[in-house]
Enzyme design. Structure first.
Site, PDB file in Angstrom:
ATOM      1  N   ARG A   1      23.301  13.923 -28.958  1.00  0.00           N
ATOM      2  CA  ARG A   1      23.219  14.099 -27.485  1.00  0.00           C
ATOM      3  C   ARG A   1      21.954  14.977 -27.106  1.00  0.00           C
ATOM      4  O   ARG A   1      21.803  15.659 -26.252  1.00  0.00           O
ATOM      5  CB  ARG A   1      24.435  15.269 -27.028  1.00  0.00           C
TER       6      ARG A   1
ATOM      7  N   LYS B   1      10.825   8.954 -18.923  1.00  0.00           N
ATOM      8  CA  LYS B   1      11.562   7.572 -18.444  1.00  0.00           C
ATOM      9  C   LYS B   1      12.046   6.889 -20.109  1.00  0.00           C
ATOM     10  O   LYS B   1      10.540   6.781 -20.832  1.00  0.00           O
ATOM     11  CB  LYS B   1      11.092   6.740 -17.931  1.00  0.00           C
TER      12      LYS B   1
ATOM     13  N   GLU C   1      -2.007  -0.627 -15.132  1.00  0.00           N
ATOM     14  CA  GLU C   1      -1.361   0.601 -14.685  1.00  0.00           C
ATOM     15  C   GLU C   1      -2.191   1.361 -14.047  1.00  0.00           C
ATOM     16  O   GLU C   1      -1.892   2.169 -13.190  1.00  0.00           O
ATOM     17  CB  GLU C   1      -0.480   1.161 -15.917  1.00  0.00           C
TER      18      GLU C   1
ATOM     19  N   LYS D   1       0.289  11.133 -12.179  1.00  0.00           N
ATOM     20  CA  LYS D   1       1.877  10.829 -12.694  1.00  0.00           C
ATOM     21  C   LYS D   1       2.365  12.396 -12.789  1.00  0.00           C
ATOM     22  O   LYS D   1       3.771  12.203 -12.576  1.00  0.00           O
ATOM     23  CB  LYS D   1       1.745  10.109 -13.719  1.00  0.00           C
TER      24      LYS D   1
ATOM     25  N   GLU E   1      13.471  10.543 -10.279  1.00  0.00           N
ATOM     26  CA  GLU E   1      13.422   9.065  -9.220  1.00  0.00           C
ATOM     27  C   GLU E   1      14.499   9.261  -8.307  1.00  0.00           C
ATOM     28  O   GLU E   1      14.844   8.036  -7.979  1.00  0.00           O
ATOM     29  CB  GLU E   1      13.253   7.785  -9.904  1.00  0.00           C
TER      30      GLU E   1
ATOM     31  N   ARG F   1       9.070   9.590  -6.723  1.00  0.00           N
ATOM     32  CA  ARG F   1       8.646   8.864  -7.846  1.00  0.00           C
ATOM     33  C   ARG F   1       8.908   7.185  -7.970  1.00  0.00           C
ATOM     34  O   ARG F   1       8.047   6.508  -8.543  1.00  0.00           O
ATOM     35  CB  ARG F   1       9.619   9.401  -9.227  1.00  0.00           C
TER      36      ARG F   1
ATOM     37  N   ASN G   1       6.710   2.639  -9.051  1.00  0.00           N
ATOM     38  CA  ASN G   1       7.146   1.255  -9.019  1.00  0.00           C
ATOM     39  C   ASN G   1       6.394   0.307  -8.359  1.00  0.00           C
ATOM     40  O   ASN G   1       6.817  -0.953  -8.234  1.00  0.00           O
ATOM     41  CB  ASN G   1       8.565   1.210  -8.823  1.00  0.00           C
TER      42      ASN G   1
ATOM     43  N   HIS H   1       6.362  -3.304  -9.441  1.00  0.00           N
ATOM     44  CA  HIS H   1       7.130  -3.497 -10.569  1.00  0.00           C
ATOM     45  C   HIS H   1       8.346  -4.461 -10.211  1.00  0.00           C
ATOM     46  O   HIS H   1       9.083  -4.911 -11.260  1.00  0.00           O
ATOM     47  CB  HIS H   1       7.550  -2.218 -11.113  1.00  0.00           C
TER      48      HIS H   1
ATOM     49  N   HIS I   1       8.971  -7.071 -13.152  1.00  0.00           N
ATOM     50  CA  HIS I   1      10.129  -7.218 -14.136  1.00  0.00           C
ATOM     51  C   HIS I   1      10.927  -8.529 -14.071  1.00  0.00           C
ATOM     52  O   HIS I   1      11.093  -9.131 -15.177  1.00  0.00           O
ATOM     53  CB  HIS I   1      11.167  -6.187 -13.974  1.00  0.00           C
TER      54      HIS I   1
ATOM     55  N   HIS J   1       4.093  -6.658 -20.066  1.00  0.00           N
ATOM     56  CA  HIS J   1       4.286  -5.804 -18.860  1.00  0.00           C
ATOM     57  C   HIS J   1       3.109  -5.627 -17.976  1.00  0.00           C
ATOM     58  O   HIS J   1       3.275  -5.837 -16.766  1.00  0.00           O
ATOM     59  CB  HIS J   1       4.702  -4.527 -19.379  1.00  0.00           C
TER      60      HIS J   1
HETATM   61  P1  NAD Z   1       3.305  -2.555 -26.843  1.00  0.00           P
HETATM   62  O1  NAD Z   1       3.960  -1.196 -27.089  1.00  0.00           O
HETATM   63  O2  NAD Z   1       3.955  -3.742 -27.136  1.00  0.00           O
HETATM   64  O3  NAD Z   1       1.909  -2.735 -27.238  1.00  0.00           O
HETATM   65  C1  NAD Z   1       1.204  -3.717 -27.158  1.00  0.00           C
HETATM   66  C2  NAD Z   1       0.800  -4.365 -28.696  1.00  0.00           C
HETATM   67  O4  NAD Z   1      -0.514  -3.400 -28.889  1.00  0.00           O
HETATM   68  C3  NAD Z   1       1.755  -4.514 -29.485  1.00  0.00           C
HETATM   69  O5  NAD Z   1       1.642  -5.593 -30.277  1.00  0.00           O
HETATM   70  C4  NAD Z   1       1.328  -3.100 -30.595  1.00  0.00           C
HETATM   71  O6  NAD Z   1       2.009  -3.206 -31.952  1.00  0.00           O
HETATM   72  C5  NAD Z   1      -0.098  -3.206 -30.305  1.00  0.00           C
HETATM   73  N1  NAD Z   1      -0.778  -1.873 -30.879  1.00  0.00           N
HETATM   74  C6  NAD Z   1      -0.477  -0.689 -30.239  1.00  0.00           C
HETATM   75  N2  NAD Z   1      -1.385   0.226 -30.118  1.00  0.00           N
HETATM   76  C7  NAD Z   1      -2.341  -0.436 -31.018  1.00  0.00           C
HETATM   77  C8  NAD Z   1      -3.693  -0.020 -31.494  1.00  0.00           C
HETATM   78  N3  NAD Z   1      -3.919   1.253 -31.414  1.00  0.00           N
HETATM   79  N4  NAD Z   1      -4.406  -0.788 -32.016  1.00  0.00           N
HETATM   80  C9  NAD Z   1      -3.990  -2.085 -32.192  1.00  0.00           C
HETATM   81  N5  NAD Z   1      -2.814  -2.681 -31.780  1.00  0.00           N
HETATM   82  C10 NAD Z   1      -1.992  -1.798 -31.039  1.00  0.00           C
HETATM   83  O7  NAD Z   1       3.196  -2.581 -25.214  1.00  0.00           O
HETATM   84  P2  NAD Z   1       2.679  -1.521 -23.949  1.00  0.00           P
HETATM   85  O8  NAD Z   1       1.622  -2.432 -23.079  1.00  0.00           O
HETATM   86  O9  NAD Z   1       2.023  -0.435 -24.917  1.00  0.00           O
HETATM   87  O10 NAD Z   1       3.853  -0.873 -23.492  1.00  0.00           O
HETATM   88  C11 NAD Z   1       4.555  -1.982 -22.526  1.00  0.00           C
HETATM   89  C12 NAD Z   1       5.994  -1.183 -22.543  1.00  0.00           C
HETATM   90  O11 NAD Z   1       6.192  -0.079 -21.909  1.00  0.00           O
HETATM   91  C13 NAD Z   1       7.098  -2.068 -21.821  1.00  0.00           C
HETATM   92  O12 NAD Z   1       8.276  -2.166 -22.434  1.00  0.00           O
HETATM   93  C14 NAD Z   1       7.117  -1.287 -20.419  1.00  0.00           C
HETATM   94  O13 NAD Z   1       8.470  -1.470 -19.792  1.00  0.00           O
HETATM   95  C15 NAD Z   1       7.131   0.182 -20.907  1.00  0.00           C
HETATM   96  N6  NAD Z   1       6.520   0.963 -19.864  1.00  0.00           N
HETATM   97  C16 NAD Z   1       7.361   2.266 -19.810  1.00  0.00           C
HETATM   98  C17 NAD Z   1       6.990   3.119 -18.753  1.00  0.00           C
HETATM   99  C18 NAD Z   1       7.740   4.546 -18.778  1.00  0.00           C
HETATM  100  O14 NAD Z   1       7.423   5.187 -17.913  1.00  0.00           O
HETATM  101  N7  NAD Z   1       8.596   4.864 -19.749  1.00  0.00           N
HETATM  102  C19 NAD Z   1       5.890   3.014 -18.005  1.00  0.00           C
HETATM  103  C20 NAD Z   1       5.149   1.763 -18.177  1.00  0.00           C
HETATM  104  C21 NAD Z   1       5.647   0.831 -19.068  1.00  0.00           C
END
Ligand code: NAD
Length: 356
Positions: free
Chosen positions: A122, A144, A186, A222, A232, A236, A240, A243, A247, A259
């Site tokens: 939990r 999130k 972003e 942020k 949200e 907040r 989006n 977005h 999505h 993304h």
């Molecule tokens: P990701 O985590 O898949 O990373 C992208 C790629 O980079 C992956 O192949 C990873 O292995 C590689 N990688 C990571 N760090 C590295 C480094 N330092 N050197 C070399 N390779 C590296 O993708 P992302 O773009 O970081 O994140 C996208 C995700 O984030 C989506 O699922 C999206 O929905 C989510 N997201 C969440 C929020 C939130 O508020 N929680 C906000 C925006 C996006």
């Protein structure tokens, strides 16, 4: 080194640190906010060979007992089966409520680990160690967490704030240009929402020389929004921007469009729609499209308005028969507009007009 403190209305407070070389001293940093305990250190197969040893050694020398857990890289790890394996691994490592999880990686690892930490027993504490620009400027801050379901993106999740965010800008050196561009999407989004100076770095500056400032500005914006509206209910929703279409594009492409790239296309769509509807000047619209392209991001959509509207009806941003969309009115200001779901296709159509 940049430090920002985020405080939610519920009184949750955590530090967000940004600077080069932070991972080498992560053990002593974490010891400032948590007593030595077990740490489930979650990362992916790409990040593990680069940074896992550094983090494990630093945590161990500060007295933490480290349990690494490596998942496949990519969006498919934000899934119920991978979440289940992580929760079982937490049991096998005998994590208790006084222990914590650490997310070492991009937004995928942050979302997955945060969700596991939020529901295991939990709720146990977790820290974010973002290693992508996208995670640093956006995903690691704000609590999130989610995994995807077959029916859509981020459909299972919860709000669970980390107890600390430590962003080592040195990790950005190993990112591909494509992954850096994901983060740019972003960051540019944040500039359009409320920080003209951040937008200007991407419009006419040299982002590669400015990552600490880019992250500090994006985090400050942020954190201000999350502090006001952590779950949200109102303001907040602005975050989006772009977005709803993004999505849908991710799902329609079976996640072959990343993304950040999808967010760029989604931002271009709402920009063109806002211009067509007389809400945004043509000069500002042209500057937004130019700036996305300058960051090597796509602005053309490979799907029809009808395809995207059908998927968007399942989006979390939909409420009953309505949805809130975010539209830019100038660079540095956007508005929320509630509309019937039935009107979304027309909005997307407006946003697809004038694609070159
Ligand atoms: P990701 O985590 O898949 O990373 C992208 C790629 O980079 C992956 O192949 C990873 O292995 C590689 N990688 C990571 N760090 C590295 C480094 N330092 N050197 C070399 N390779 C590296 O993708 P992302 O773009 O970081 O994140 C996208 C995700 O984030 C989506 O699922 C999206 O929905 C989510 N997201 C969440 C929020 C939130 O508020 N929680 C906000 C925006 C996006």
């Amino acid at each position: 080194m940049n430090e920002h403190i985020l405080t939610t209305p519920a009184g949750e407070t955590y530090p967000i640190l940004t600077g080069a070389g932070l991972l080498q001293s992560i053990g002593t940093r974490l010891a400032e906010i948590a007593k030595p305990c077990r740490v489930m250190l979650v990362t992916d197969e790409n990040v593990a060979p680069l940074y896992l040893d550094t983090v494990r050694d630093s945590l161990a020398s500060a007295g933490f007992s480290v349990h690494p857990h490596v998942v496949p890289a990519g969006e498919n790890s934000k899934s119920i089966p991978v979440l289940g394996e992580l929760l079982e691994a937490m049991c096998e490592a005998h994590l208790t409520r006084s222990d914590l999880a650490a997310a070492l990686g991009g937004g995928v690892i942050g979302d997955l680990t945060g969700f596991a930490a939020g529901c295991y027993l939990r709720g146990i504490r977790f820290v974010q160690l973002p290693t992508t620009l996208l995670a640093a400027v956006d995903a690691s801050v704000g609590g999130k967490t989610a995994v995807n379901l077959v029916h859509g993106k981020n459909l299972a999740g919860l709000f669970h704030q980390p107890i600390g965010v430590y962003c080592d800008t040195g990790t950005l050196n190993t990112l591909t240009p494509h992954t850096l561009a994901d983060g740019a999407a972003e960051a540019i989004k944040t500039g359009i929402l409320g920080d003209g100076a951040l937008f200007a770095i991407y419009e006419s500056g040299d982002p590669a020389q400015s990552y600490e400032e880019i992250i500090a500005r994006a985090v400050a914006y942020k954190a201000k929004i999350v502090a006001e509206d952590p779950t949200e209910k109102g303001v907040r929703k602005l975050l989006n921007l772009g977005h709803t279409a993004a999505h849908a594009i991710e799902i329609l492409s079976d996640f072959s469009v990343s993304h950040g790239h999808a967010v760029a296309i989604g931002t271009a769509i709402v920009t063109r729609a806002a211009q067509k509807r007389g809400m945004l000047g043509s000069d500002a619209a042209a500057r937004i499209i130019y700036t996305l392209r300058r960051a090597q991001l796509p602005t053309e959509c490979p799907y029809t308005a009808a395809q995207m509207a059908q998927i968007a009806a399942l989006d979390k941003k939909a409420a009953g028969t309505g949805i809130t969309v975010i539209l830019p009115v100038r660079i540095g200001e956007c508005v929320m507009q509630k509309m019937p779901l039935a009107d979304l296709e027309a909005l997307f159509s407006d946003g697809l007009e004038g694609q070159s």
